[in-house]
Design a protein around this motif. Structure first.
Motif, short mmCIF file in Angstrom:
data_model
loop_
_atom_site.label_atom_id
_atom_site.label_comp_id
_atom_site.label_asym_id
_atom_site.label_seq_id
_atom_site.Cartn_x
_atom_site.Cartn_y
_atom_site.Cartn_z
N GLY A 72 0.54 -1.40 -0.03
CA GLY A 72 0.17 -0.08 -0.27
C GLY A 72 1.10 1.56 0.17
N ILE A 73 2.03 1.27 0.96
CA ILE A 73 2.54 2.71 1.31
C ILE A 73 3.60 2.87 -0.84
N LYS A 74 3.89 1.25 -1.26
CA LYS A 74 4.24 1.12 -1.93
C LYS A 74 3.65 2.26 -3.27
N ALA A 75 2.62 1.80 -3.46
CA ALA A 75 1.63 2.35 -4.41
C ALA A 75 1.00 3.76 -4.72
N VAL A 76 1.03 3.85 -2.96
CA VAL A 76 1.25 5.77 -3.04
C VAL A 76 2.10 6.29 -3.44
N SER A 77 2.73 5.80 -2.97
CA SER A 77 4.05 6.25 -3.33
C SER A 77 5.05 6.73 -5.21
N ASN A 78 4.36 5.86 -5.60
CA ASN A 78 4.36 5.55 -6.83
C ASN A 78 3.90 6.45 -7.59
N THR A 79 1.89 6.57 -6.95
CA THR A 79 1.75 7.41 -7.78
C THR A 79 1.41 8.91 -7.19
N ALA A 80 1.56 9.38 -5.84
CA ALA A 80 2.62 10.58 -6.19
C ALA A 80 3.48 10.54 -6.85
N GLN A 81 4.54 10.26 -7.46
CA GLN A 81 5.87 10.37 -7.84
C GLN A 81 5.37 10.92 -9.01
#
Length: 120
Positions: A72-81
């Protein structure tokens, strides 16, 4: 030899790969540690079925929570980036130009007030 001892700058893509690799490694090692403790707990507690079920349930919950949190954290990080780099992907249509009307409509007169209809 001036400048030889300087570290080579890390590109942003490489940095993101390192973060993903180390994060995944931490999650996998944590999951293995949880499984090892669960196996040791089941082995040391003698084999009582209620204890085994409790230990395995706690271990499964910990492993699934750890893995889900990382993903979940990785998905949010990728989306924000992606949003920060590329901006929104929506295409905007240019506003349509309208020609002003040639005739102005005549306003309708207000209806007269009558005792039967105080508010038209």
């Amino acid at each position: 030899m001036v400048g030889k001892d300087r570290a080579k700058p890390i590109r942003e893509l490489d940095l993101e790969r390192y973060r993903a690799l180390y994060g995944l490694t931490a999650v996998v090692l944590s999951n293995f540690a949880i499984v090892a403790v669960a196996i040791a707990g089941v082995w040391r507690l003698g084999g009582d079925k209620s204890v085994i079920i409790g230990v395995l349930t706690a271990a499964f919950t910990a492993v699934s929570t750890m893995t889900t949190a990382y993903l979940g954290i990785k998905a949010v990080s990728n989306t924000a980036q992606a949003m920060a780099q590329g901006g929104p992907r929506r295409t905007q249509t240019p506003p349509e130009t309208t020609t002003p009307p040639t005739e102005t409509p005549t306003p309708t007169p207000p209806s007269p007030r009558t005792p039967d209809n105080p508010h038209p």
